[in-house]
Design a protein around this motif. Structure first.
Motif, PDB file in Angstrom:
ATOM      1  N   LYS A  32       0.830  -1.200   0.000  1.00 39.33           N
ATOM      2  CA  LYS A  32       0.000   0.000   0.000  1.00 39.33           C
ATOM      3  C   LYS A  32       0.864   1.248   0.000  1.00 39.33           C
ATOM      4  O   LYS A  32       0.550   2.246  -0.640  1.00 39.33           O
ATOM      5  CB  LYS A  32      -0.927   0.009   1.219  1.00 39.33           C
ATOM      6  N   ALA A  33       1.980   1.203   0.734  1.00 40.53           N
ATOM      7  CA  ALA A  33       2.858   2.368   0.820  1.00 40.53           C
ATOM      8  C   ALA A  33       3.421   2.747  -0.539  1.00 40.53           C
ATOM      9  O   ALA A  33       3.647   3.923  -0.829  1.00 40.53           O
ATOM     10  CB  ALA A  33       3.998   2.093   1.801  1.00 40.53           C
ATOM     11  N   ASN A 148      -1.884   3.518  11.454  1.00 43.04           N
ATOM     12  CA  ASN A 148      -1.173   4.546  12.213  1.00 43.04           C
ATOM     13  C   ASN A 148      -0.779   4.037  13.598  1.00 43.04           C
ATOM     14  O   ASN A 148       0.344   4.248  14.061  1.00 43.04           O
ATOM     15  CB  ASN A 148      -2.059   5.791  12.336  1.00 43.04           C
ATOM     16  N   ARG A 149      -1.703   3.337  14.259  1.00 47.20           N
ATOM     17  CA  ARG A 149      -1.400   2.793  15.582  1.00 47.20           C
ATOM     18  C   ARG A 149      -0.327   1.705  15.494  1.00 47.20           C
ATOM     19  O   ARG A 149       0.566   1.621  16.344  1.00 47.20           O
ATOM     20  CB  ARG A 149      -2.672   2.245  16.226  1.00 47.20           C
ATOM     21  N   LEU A 150      -0.425   0.859  14.467  1.00 49.66           N
ATOM     22  CA  LEU A 150       0.600  -0.171  14.285  1.00 49.66           C
ATOM     23  C   LEU A 150       1.971   0.461  14.054  1.00 49.66           C
ATOM     24  O   LEU A 150       2.982  -0.014  14.580  1.00 49.66           O
ATOM     25  CB  LEU A 150       0.241  -1.066  13.093  1.00 49.66           C
ATOM     26  N   GLY A 151       1.994   1.528  13.260  1.00 52.81           N
ATOM     27  CA  GLY A 151       3.255   2.219  13.024  1.00 52.81           C
ATOM     28  C   GLY A 151       3.898   2.673  14.318  1.00 52.81           C
ATOM     29  O   GLY A 151       5.107   2.515  14.523  1.00 52.81           O
ATOM     30  N   TYR A 167       2.842   3.625   8.509  1.00 58.16           N
ATOM     31  CA  TYR A 167       2.458   5.038   8.394  1.00 58.16           C
ATOM     32  C   TYR A 167       2.147   5.387   6.939  1.00 58.16           C
ATOM     33  O   TYR A 167       1.176   6.086   6.641  1.00 58.16           O
ATOM     34  CB  TYR A 167       3.584   5.944   8.899  1.00 58.16           C
ATOM     35  N   GLN A 168       2.975   4.892   6.025  1.00 60.88           N
ATOM     36  CA  GLN A 168       2.751   5.181   4.610  1.00 60.88           C
ATOM     37  C   GLN A 168       1.489   4.501   4.095  1.00 60.88           C
ATOM     38  O   GLN A 168       0.786   5.049   3.241  1.00 60.88           O
ATOM     39  CB  GLN A 168       3.974   4.761   3.795  1.00 60.88           C
ATOM     40  N   ALA A 178      -3.445  13.927   8.724  1.00 58.45           N
ATOM     41  CA  ALA A 178      -2.377  14.757   9.287  1.00 58.45           C
ATOM     42  C   ALA A 178      -1.554  14.015  10.334  1.00 58.45           C
ATOM     43  O   ALA A 178      -0.324  14.142  10.380  1.00 58.45           O
ATOM     44  CB  ALA A 178      -2.975  16.031   9.890  1.00 58.45           C
ATOM     45  N   GLU A 179      -2.210  13.227  11.183  1.00 62.71           N
ATOM     46  CA  GLU A 179      -1.499  12.543  12.266  1.00 62.71           C
ATOM     47  C   GLU A 179      -0.440  11.582  11.736  1.00 62.71           C
ATOM     48  O   GLU A 179       0.650  11.462  12.304  1.00 62.71           O
ATOM     49  CB  GLU A 179      -2.497  11.795  13.146  1.00 62.71           C
ATOM     50  N   ALA A 180      -0.744  10.896  10.634  1.00 64.67           N
ATOM     51  CA  ALA A 180       0.235   9.972  10.055  1.00 64.67           C
ATOM     52  C   ALA A 180       1.421  10.740   9.473  1.00 64.67           C
ATOM     53  O   ALA A 180       2.566  10.268   9.537  1.00 64.67           O
ATOM     54  CB  ALA A 180      -0.414   9.101   8.988  1.00 64.67           C
ATOM     55  N   HIS A 181       1.166  11.915   8.901  1.00 67.29           N
ATOM     56  CA  HIS A 181       2.271  12.742   8.405  1.00 67.29           C
ATOM     57  C   HIS A 181       3.193  13.146   9.557  1.00 67.29           C
ATOM     58  O   HIS A 181       4.422  13.104   9.424  1.00 67.29           O
ATOM     59  CB  HIS A 181       1.732  13.987   7.701  1.00 67.29           C
TER      60      HIS A 181
END
Length: 233
Positions: A32-33, A148-151, A167-168, A178-181
């Motif tokens: 996916k990234a 995002n949480r796994l990242g 995250y990607q 925004a939070e993932a960025h």
């Protein structure tokens, strides 16, 4: 924004929702990234007009998670809300028990297991939390909250490549998350040492964030100075 999907996150198809091996989920996140839209790869400008245009382009990109428009029955919404209220009031075990039963009764609602993962975090059960978040993704591969949480869990455990991939993957599902960025910027800045990529994602976070945080402005100034010094050496 569809509140039902934020809370519940239904399955994208009639796929097998049994537990998926971690290696396969990591590979899925990496795949996916690789599909991140070019709009979030291009460097962010600094001029006000350019920033506004960039923000509009980012926010116009599809949110694959919310676009599913899954309808959740009112009684399920009430049950989840009641469990989350119990959690907020300190009855974590009661909330966990309620959510576990809901997860059994409604296995295609990925957000229920997302909340169970959050409860596992509160209890300090990081491996259990990771397992729940992986189950979320096996149900709904566009649940960017779970990626995002796994990242963040992988980052805490020192698995920086896996943190980056997750995250990607979150940004592939929603490029304007925004939070993932911000999390990706911190990962590049403090853990991987890729200052140029860190600056890029700090700027996108600042662009998307409703609260123009002073601390992020400071980080942008600091990383910019580091890059300038490195280029002058």
């Amino acid at each position: 924004m569809c509140l039902s999907l934020v809370v519940f996150g239904c399955a994208t198809s009639n796929e097998n929702i049994a537990k998926v091996p971690e290696k396969r989920l990591v590979a899925q996140a990496q795949k996916k990234a690789e599909a991140i839209p070019t709009e979030i790869v291009a460097q962010t400008g600094t001029a006000t007009d350019k920033n506004l245009d960039q923000r509009q382009r980012l926010r116009a990109l599809p949110n694959k998670y919310l676009s599913q428009n899954i309808v959740v029955q009112p009684e399920i919404k009430r049950a989840v809300k009641s469990a989350l209220t119990a959690k907020a009031n300190g009855d974590v075990e009661g909330a966990r028990a309620s959510l576990e039963q809901l997860a059994i009764n409604h296995p295609t609602l990925s957000g229920i297991k997302l909340h169970l993962g959050d409860i596992a975090i509160i209890a300090g059960q990081l491996d259990k939390a990771k397992d729940y978040y992986q189950q979320v993704i096996s149900v709904n591969s566009d649940n960017y909250f779970a990626y995002n949480r796994l990242g963040s869990l992988y980052r805490q455990q020192g698995s920086f490549a896996q943190a980056k991939a997750n995250y990607q993957a979150a940004l592939t599902s929603w490029p304007a998350f925004a939070e993932a960025h911000l999390n990706l910027a911190i990962l590049f800045d403090l853990y991987i040492g890729d200052k140029a990529s860190a600056l890029h994602h700090y700027k996108i976070y600042q662009l998307l964030s409703e609260n123009n945080q002073r601390r992020v402005k400071g980080w942008i100034v600091d990383v910019s100075a580091q890059l300038q010094r490195a280029n002058s050496d």
